[in-house]
Design an enzyme around this catalytic site. Structure first.
Site, PDB file in Angstrom:
ATOM      1  N   HIS A 105      20.822 -25.614  56.008  1.00 11.07           N
ATOM      2  CA  HIS A 105      22.158 -26.160  55.724  1.00 11.07           C
ATOM      3  C   HIS A 105      23.211 -25.049  55.684  1.00 11.07           C
ATOM      4  O   HIS A 105      24.169 -25.102  54.914  1.00 11.07           O
ATOM      5  CB  HIS A 105      22.183 -26.920  54.391  1.00 11.07           C
ATOM      6  CG  HIS A 105      21.296 -28.130  54.360  1.00 11.07           C
ATOM      7  ND1 HIS A 105      21.762 -29.396  54.639  1.00 11.07           N
ATOM      8  CD2 HIS A 105      19.984 -28.274  54.104  1.00 11.07           C
ATOM      9  CE1 HIS A 105      20.766 -30.263  54.542  1.00 11.07           C
ATOM     10  NE2 HIS A 105      19.671 -29.607  54.227  1.00 11.07           N
ATOM     11  N   ASN A 178      21.000 -36.356  52.027  1.00  8.63           N
ATOM     12  CA  ASN A 178      21.158 -36.241  53.478  1.00  8.63           C
ATOM     13  C   ASN A 178      21.772 -37.532  54.029  1.00  8.63           C
ATOM     14  O   ASN A 178      21.903 -38.522  53.305  1.00  8.63           O
ATOM     15  CB  ASN A 178      19.796 -36.017  54.144  1.00  8.63           C
ATOM     16  CG  ASN A 178      19.340 -34.570  54.082  1.00  8.63           C
ATOM     17  OD1 ASN A 178      20.137 -33.667  53.830  1.00  8.63           O
ATOM     18  ND2 ASN A 178      18.066 -34.344  54.328  1.00  8.63           N
ATOM     19  N   TYR A 392      16.049 -24.749  44.434  1.00  7.80           N
ATOM     20  CA  TYR A 392      17.514 -24.609  44.512  1.00  7.80           C
ATOM     21  C   TYR A 392      18.037 -23.546  43.549  1.00  7.80           C
ATOM     22  O   TYR A 392      18.920 -22.767  43.897  1.00  7.80           O
ATOM     23  CB  TYR A 392      18.191 -25.971  44.292  1.00  7.80           C
ATOM     24  CG  TYR A 392      18.004 -26.875  45.495  1.00  7.80           C
ATOM     25  CD1 TYR A 392      16.746 -27.398  45.799  1.00  7.80           C
ATOM     26  CD2 TYR A 392      19.038 -27.174  46.354  1.00  7.80           C
ATOM     27  CE1 TYR A 392      16.544 -28.189  46.915  1.00  7.80           C
ATOM     28  CE2 TYR A 392      18.846 -27.963  47.479  1.00  7.80           C
ATOM     29  CZ  TYR A 392      17.599 -28.473  47.753  1.00  7.80           C
ATOM     30  OH  TYR A 392      17.402 -29.250  48.859  1.00  7.80           O
TER      31      TYR A 392
HETATM   32 FE1  HDE Z   1      17.133 -28.863  50.605  1.00 15.04          FE
HETATM   33  N1  HDE Z   1      17.473 -26.902  50.293  1.00 15.04           N
HETATM   34  N2  HDE Z   1      15.165 -28.573  50.360  1.00 15.04           N
HETATM   35  N3  HDE Z   1      16.741 -30.830  51.061  1.00 15.04           N
HETATM   36  N4  HDE Z   1      19.060 -29.205  50.889  1.00 15.04           N
HETATM   37  C1  HDE Z   1      18.665 -26.287  50.344  1.00 15.04           C
HETATM   38  O1  HDE Z   1      19.442 -24.739  48.771  1.00 15.04           O
HETATM   39  C2  HDE Z   1      14.606 -27.473  49.823  1.00 15.04           C
HETATM   40  C3  HDE Z   1      15.529 -31.430  51.090  1.00 15.04           C
HETATM   41  C4  HDE Z   1      19.668 -30.399  51.068  1.00 15.04           C
HETATM   42  O2  HDE Z   1      25.543 -27.972  50.861  1.00 15.04           O
HETATM   43  C5  HDE Z   1      18.613 -24.864  49.890  1.00 15.04           C
HETATM   44  O3  HDE Z   1      21.488 -23.936  48.217  1.00 15.04           O
HETATM   45  C6  HDE Z   1      13.194 -27.660  49.660  1.00 15.04           C
HETATM   46  C7  HDE Z   1      15.651 -32.848  51.117  1.00 15.04           C
HETATM   47  C8  HDE Z   1      21.094 -30.206  51.229  1.00 15.04           C
HETATM   48  O4  HDE Z   1      24.855 -26.247  49.695  1.00 15.04           O
HETATM   49  C9  HDE Z   1      17.157 -24.687  49.475  1.00 15.04           C
HETATM   50  C10 HDE Z   1      12.924 -28.921  50.136  1.00 15.04           C
HETATM   51  C11 HDE Z   1      17.000 -33.087  51.124  1.00 15.04           C
HETATM   52  C12 HDE Z   1      21.300 -28.837  51.119  1.00 15.04           C
HETATM   53  C13 HDE Z   1      16.572 -26.045  49.784  1.00 15.04           C
HETATM   54  C14 HDE Z   1      14.168 -29.484  50.563  1.00 15.04           C
HETATM   55  C15 HDE Z   1      17.657 -31.811  51.102  1.00 15.04           C
HETATM   56  C16 HDE Z   1      20.017 -28.236  50.905  1.00 15.04           C
HETATM   57  C17 HDE Z   1      19.155 -23.883  50.865  1.00 15.04           C
HETATM   58  C18 HDE Z   1      11.590 -29.623  50.221  1.00 15.04           C
HETATM   59  C19 HDE Z   1      17.714 -34.436  51.176  1.00 15.04           C
HETATM   60  C20 HDE Z   1      22.613 -28.097  51.262  1.00 15.04           C
HETATM   61  C21 HDE Z   1      20.493 -23.427  50.300  1.00 15.04           C
HETATM   62  C22 HDE Z   1      10.922 -29.732  49.022  1.00 15.04           C
HETATM   63  C23 HDE Z   1      17.434 -35.285  50.066  1.00 15.04           C
HETATM   64  C24 HDE Z   1      23.367 -28.032  49.974  1.00 15.04           C
HETATM   65  C25 HDE Z   1      20.573 -24.042  49.010  1.00 15.04           C
HETATM   66  C26 HDE Z   1      24.699 -27.370  50.195  1.00 15.04           C
HETATM   67  C27 HDE Z   1      19.820 -26.870  50.701  1.00 15.04           C
HETATM   68  C28 HDE Z   1      15.293 -26.322  49.523  1.00 15.04           C
HETATM   69  C29 HDE Z   1      14.249 -30.771  51.146  1.00 15.04           C
HETATM   70  C30 HDE Z   1      19.075 -31.706  51.115  1.00 15.04           C
HETATM   71  C31 HDE Z   1      16.415 -23.557  50.114  1.00 15.04           C
HETATM   72  C32 HDE Z   1      12.233 -26.643  49.105  1.00 15.04           C
HETATM   73  C33 HDE Z   1      14.521 -33.882  51.112  1.00 15.04           C
HETATM   74  C34 HDE Z   1      22.142 -31.279  51.478  1.00 15.04           C
HETATM   75  O5  HDE Z   1      17.058 -24.415  48.111  1.00 15.04           O
END
Ligand code: HDE
Length: 724
Positions: A105, A178, A392
């Site tokens: 993202h 999402n 996060y």
């Molecule tokens: Fe994320 N995800 N994600 N994700 N995600 C990040 O956090 C992670 C997942 C989502 O505009 C990171 O600050 C893991 C699902 C959005 O700043 C990180 C897993 C969904 C955003 C991270 C998921 C999301 C992130 C990278 C699986 C939808 C952007 C930078 C367990 C429900 C937020 C950050 C923004 C961002 C980890 C799966 C949505 C690495 C480990 C499912 C919208 O922490």
């Protein structure tokens, strides 16, 4: 102090600050070089000083700066001096301007707004922000793509992030969702793998911001649980026309805790008031070239124009009884709950009404954390959500450099904050007084804060039991039934786009085994569908269906809520018409067209041979918004071709003008046109193809054009165009 002369003369400025050498000591060569340096260094720019009333330039330490054009040197051409603290500070700061981009993202765009709850929301949860109907809670929202780096283009075929930070009176609640209601994987331990597979390949550093490559499809074809999600990412959902026209989903099942402490499950939905809309792949590819910032520009412009985007927050609330009766596990993030089974109840609305003051400070530094929940909202055991709750916070430490990222204004709660945490990098809001521990025997305010057993956050007391093990529950084993349900819920147009999506992506895969393996998976979704993909790939023979961990259910009913076309807007509001004009365009027609489009709540932009504009039939010069070539039709939701006879003859030889028309036709757009523009339509090869998506404007019937625009696209044209 006498004002410094504002001059183009770098030489004269240089002599202000640099140690002087007597002219006698300068060689002819020196003088020649100095003159050259003067010419180059001046660059024609005007050196601006406080003389014109501007604020005084200082260093970060507040020291006034006299010269910001030249480093401190010995002599005019001499070595630079290390003691030049202004230069060193300026470069030091510049060198550290970047922070690590998000690992996923990375490319995103944010805006501020508010959320207000509807009547009745308070019965579902004790969360403070839902208690008082109509009371506004500030929010910050960041939309994003997932795979691309920070500088990648907006129209990647990708999932979009839809992250909302609610600054409630009981702390920040981050709903980090999402635009697709399911996810690729079921367990957080596979997240690094799915992300590695989709991002650029490690040896070559590409492809950028796309999933059409071997690593991604290799992984996906070996992960049957991802099948449902890739049906979505190959669909139009992954190509939104604008952030404003897409839905958002919390994805996981969460908990709502009511005033009595009771818990029910909840899934969150954001529904755009503007209706859903996507673009075609062929369009997306071209938009990325014409305007890589298409989505961020759209949001910036819409808010700037006062056309504030709005979403309704809806919830599916259900209990254990429903969870037990459901065909799938409510903890499995690769599954959704169809709205026909559990309706979505609207509980409030969100409006985005303010762009950021500074992109870096707000959009780049905003730190969303799934574990930021407020009293009244709780987690479930979804193994993906549990993993996210670790990830996060951890990621913010890396990105923002320390534990005090909550002191950055965009992350700071807008309610009282009181605790005994202290110090660390960049501590901005620091406790006063002597006491920094609890319990303590101080009195009054000096005691510091105390816990609130009744009002504070209490975790729902779920009964848990079981042996410690690394296992995947049997209830997560069905990987195909909902993929099929998604497919049959689409209109034929949308189904064709999904087939085309798979064919395009898998055609970019070099290893044929991966293509075959993927088709073998798709046979479990639907045989005819798999055959269409296989045919598009020119697969020599149909592979056997992949073994399914659990036999798919094939009679799940279609759900209209899953189709974009079924959920389009009923108006053309918020959309944009591109009007191709030339000298001699009918002034009256253009005026009435503009009035009708604006009355619909849409915008019109003029595209002309020159940006200086065109002279209309009334003799008036109107400036253009875009030069042809800079304003291709892919940037508009509908177009009109209003060229005069002479103008059309001129444009008939112009490749960009022809593309404007050909693309609008190929992308099934509504085309308004006038008889005088016939030569251009002819040259673009569409004159013989005019269909019901074309509206003749010669009799001035601009309303018919706007009415036609409300359908957004004339999909009946698509089979004939086949713009794969
Ligand atoms: Fe994320 N995800 N994600 N994700 N995600 C990040 O956090 C992670 C997942 C989502 O505009 C990171 O600050 C893991 C699902 C959005 O700043 C990180 C897993 C969904 C955003 C991270 C998921 C999301 C992130 C990278 C699986 C939808 C952007 C930078 C367990 C429900 C937020 C950050 C923004 C961002 C980890 C799966 C949505 C690495 C480990 C499912 C919208 O922490």
């Amino acid at each position: 102090m006498p004002p410094r002369k504002t001059t183009n003369s770098a030489a004269s400025k240089r002599s202000d600050s640099a140690p002087k050498r007597t002219p006698a000591k300068r060689s002819a060569k020196d003088r020649e070089r100095s003159a050259a340096a003067f010419d180059v260094g001046a660059g024609g720019e005007t050196h601006q000083t406080v003389a014109d009333g501007a604020a005084r330039l200082t260093t970060q330490q507040g020291i006034p700066v006299a010269d910001d054009q030249n480093t401190l040197k010995v002599g005019e051409r001499g070595p630079a001096l290390l003691e030049d603290f202004h230069f060193r500070e300026k470069i030091f700061h510049f060198d550290h301007e970047r922070i690590p981009e998000r690992v996923v993202h990375a490319r995103g765009y944010g805006a501020h707004g508010f959320f207000e709850p509807y009547e009745g929301a308070s019965t579902l949860t004790r969360a403070d922000l839902f208690q008082r109907p109509g009371e506004q809670t500030p929010v910050f929202v960041r939309f994003s793509t997932v795979a691309g780096n920070k500088g990648s283009f907006d129209l990647a075929r990708d999932v979009r992030g839809f992250a909302v930070k609610f600054y409630t009176q009981e702390g920040n609640w981050d709903l980090v969702g999402n635009n697709i209601p399911v996810f690729f994987i079921q367990d957080a331990i596979k997240f690094p793998d799915v992300v590695h597979s989709v991002k650029q390949q490690p040896d070559r550093g590409f492809p950028q911001a796309q999933s059409a490559h071997d690593n991604f499809w290799d992984f996906i074809s070996l992960m049957p649980e991802a099948t449902h999600m890739v049906m979505w990412t190959m669909s139009d959902r992954a190509l939104p026309r604008s952030f404003r026209f897409m839905e958002g989903f919390g994805v996981h099942s969460f908990r709502f805790i009511d005033a009595a402490g009771g818990s029910r499950y909840v899934k969150f939905h954001w529904k755009p008031a503007q209706g859903l809309q996507s673009v075609l792949w062929n369009e997306a590819v071209k938009i990325n070239g014409a305007d890589p910032d298409f989505h961020r520009r759209d949001l910036w412009d819409a808010i700037g124009n006062g056309d504030f985007p709005e979403w309704e927050l809806g919830v599916q609330v259900f209990d254990d009884e429903f969870a037990d009766s459901f065909d799938f596990d409510i903890l499995d993030a690769t599954k959704l709950i169809p709205e026909e089974l559990v309706p979505v109840t609207p509980i409030g609305r969100m409006v985005l009404n303010r762009v950021v003051d500074n992109f870096f400070a707000e959009t780049e530094q905003v730190a969303f954390c799934t574990q930021n929940v407020v009293p009244g909202i709780g987690f479930t055991n979804d193994p993906l959500l549990q993993g996210r709750n670790f990830s996060y916070l951890d990621t913010q430490l890396k990105r923002l450099g320390g534990p005090n990222f909550t002191h950055i204004p965009v992350n700071a709660p807008k309610c009282p904050v009181a605790h005994f945490q202290q110090d660390g990098h960049m501590a901005m809001t620091n406790p006063v007084g002597r006491i920094n521990y609890e319990p303590n025997s101080a009195a009054g305010d000096a005691r510091g804060p105390r816990e609130d057993p009744a009002g504070g956050y209490t975790t729902f007391a779920a009964e848990e039991q079981g042996a410690t093990a690394r296992v995947r529950s049997e209830s997560f084993a069905d990987h195909y039934s909902q993929a099929r349900q998604f497919l049959i819920s689409q209109t034929p147009t949308e189904q064709t786009h999904i087939v085309n999506g798979f064919v395009f992506e898998l055609s970019k895969v070099e290893n044929p085994d991966i293509r075959t393996r993927m088709v073998a998976n798709l046979r479990n979704v639907d045989d005819t569908f798999a055959e269409l993909v296989a045919d598009g790939l020119g697969l020599p023979e149909m592979p056997a269906a992949a073994p399914a961990a659990r036999a798919p259910i094939t009679d799940l009913p279609a759900s209209a809520a899953l189709s974009i076309i079924h959920n389009g807007p009923e108006t053309f509001a918020g959309r944009k018409v591109g009007a191709l004009v030339t000298d001699g365009t009918d002034a009256e027609l253009l005026a009435s067209l503009r009035a009708a489009v604006e009355a619909e709540g849409a915008l019109i932009e003029l595209i002309a041979p020159k940006i200086g504009g065109v002279t209309l039939t009334d003799g008036k010069l109107v400036p253009a918004d875009q030069k042809i070539g800079g304003g291709p039709s892919i940037l508009y939701d509908a177009v009109t071709v209003l060229a005069s006879v002479d103008g059309a003859a001129l444009l008939a030889g112009d490749a960009a003008a022809k593309d404007f028309v050909t693309d609008a036709h190929a992308h099934c757009k509504i085309v308004g046109h006038v008889e005088t523009a016939a030569a251009l339509l002819q040259a673009a090869g569409v004159a013989e193809l005019v269909d019901d998506g074309y509206v003749a404007l010669d009799d001035g019937d601009v309303d018919a054009f706007v009415t036609a625009c409300r359908q957004l696209r004339f999909w009946e044209r698509e089979p004939a165009v086949d713009a794969l």
